[in-house]
Write an enzyme that holds these catalytic residues in place. Structure first.
Site, PDB file in Angstrom:
ATOM      1  N   SER A 169       0.816  -1.213   0.000  1.00  0.00           N
ATOM      2  CA  SER A 169       0.000   0.000   0.000  1.00  0.00           C
ATOM      3  C   SER A 169       0.854   1.270   0.000  1.00  0.00           C
ATOM      4  O   SER A 169       1.688   1.472   0.897  1.00  0.00           O
ATOM      5  CB  SER A 169      -0.902  -0.015   1.239  1.00  0.00           C
ATOM      6  OG  SER A 169      -1.442   1.273   1.470  1.00  0.00           O
ATOM      7  N   ASN A 170       0.602   2.115  -0.986  1.00  0.00           N
ATOM      8  CA  ASN A 170       1.281   3.425  -1.020  1.00  0.00           C
ATOM      9  C   ASN A 170       0.763   4.312   0.100  1.00  0.00           C
ATOM     10  O   ASN A 170       1.497   5.098   0.684  1.00  0.00           O
ATOM     11  CB  ASN A 170       1.027   4.112  -2.366  1.00  0.00           C
ATOM     12  CG  ASN A 170       1.584   3.307  -3.522  1.00  0.00           C
ATOM     13  OD1 ASN A 170       2.764   2.998  -3.536  1.00  0.00           O
ATOM     14  ND2 ASN A 170       0.741   2.946  -4.469  1.00  0.00           N
TER      15      ASN A 170
END
Ligand SMILES: Cc1ncc(COP(=O)(O)O)c(C=O)c1O
Length: 312
Positions: free
Chosen positions: A77-78
């Site tokens: 996840s960014n």
């Protein structure tokens, strides 16, 4: 710092560059003017769209006297990485609820989460998210901590303000495109862009290219967020979501996203990740090839980051 949209905890300053994509345009045989807005080059925590949203969410956490940021996402996840970076910069702790299995040798965003000192709670599937959030929040409270939960992708009306502000930033750069095309998933980016356009009275069409969910579901989420943004309560315009690039699903490249990834690198030295931005770039290329933009239009590809995913 505060502006007309609300308090902002500045994680970077100055506009991100807007550049011409001359060589991509030539490769496509002409057509509309193609621009790129370089949010991949935000100089904080490897950048990307989540940094803009966090700038508006963090003041709420600080006002609540939080000492710990809690959020959730997938292993790469960014948003989780950007939240961990913001926590580090503000001297807060960070707990990430991550669906996926721990890696023996963390890579990409998972590696950065570790370097940033985030504590990671692994769950095996997205279905366990709600229960895990409740469990983690009450455990931290019972330990005497003050946790603040940032929902998935920071796609709240407050988070979306980051992109309403980004439209103000773009206008101040002298750019008013006919179309903005970008990667979308939890909806906050598109909601903020739409709100920014409405608030400024622009005619710009905003097209989100889905990384996962069906168009109707993203559009309805986006509409709900837009209507909770000041000045947009009666918004009734179109929400354009293109879900034709999802292919086999989230994070799985397609032939067209692979082609777009290579083409952007080889014509513009731009890097797009296969989960989000390569699919958005694939849509840009497909729309240009199909003549869905007219040649007197200006089309801006909003690069939302995600390049860390290339090293996963
Ligand atoms: C690189 C990148 N682009 C686009 C998106 C989609 O943005 P949003 O969730 O605001 O729709 C995300 C996150 O979900 C992302 O990490």
């Amino acid at each position: 710092m505060s502006n007309t949209l609300g308090p902002r905890e500045e994680l970077f300053s100055g506009p991100t560059p807007i550049q011409e994509m001359w060589r991509l345009r030539a490769h496509l045989g002409g057509g509309p003017r193609l621009l790129v807005k370089r949010d991949d080059a935000i100089p904080f925590g490897f950048g990307g769209n989540k940094v803009r949203k966090l700038e508006f969410v963090l003041p709420e956490a600080l006002a609540a006297h939080a000492d710990t940021l809690v959020t959730l996402g997938g292993l790469q996840s960014n948003h989780a990485r950007a939240t961990a970076a913001a926590a580090a910069k503000l001297g807060l702790r960070c707990v990430l609820i991550i669906n996926g299995a721990p890696q023996n040798r963390p890579s990409g965003n998972a590696l950065l989460d570790q370097l940033l000192g985030a504590q990671v709670e692994y769950i095996s599937s997205r279905g366990e998210r709600a229960g895990a959030v409740e469990r983690v929040m009450s455990r931290l409270q019972s330990e005497g901590r003050k946790p603040y939960l940032i929902p998935l992708g920071a796609s709240t009306p407050t988070g979306a303000l980051g992109f309403a502000a980004a439209i103000d930033e773009m206008i101040a750069q002298g750019v008013r495109p006919d179309v903005i095309i970008h990667a979308g998933s939890s909806g906050g980016t598109q909601a903020g862009l739409v709100a920014g356009v409405v608030r400024n009275g622009l005619a710009t069409r905003i097209i989100a290219v889905s990384a996962d969910d069906p168009a109707a579901s993203i559009a309805s989420t986006v509409r709900g967020i837009v209507r909770d943004i000041p000045g947009c309560a009666s918004f009734d315009g179109e929400i354009a979501v293109d879900d034709s690039m999802v292919g086999e699903g989230y994070g799985l490249p397609t032939d067209t996203s692979r082609e777009a990834q290579q083409l952007l690198a080889r014509t513009e030295a731009l890097f797009v990740d296969h989960t989000y931005t390569a699919k958005a770039a694939a849509a840009l290329i497909a729309h240009a090839r199909d003549g869905r933009f007219s040649s007197d239009e200006t089309v801006l590809f909003w690069h939302t980051g995600g390049q860390v995913g290339l090293f996963a």
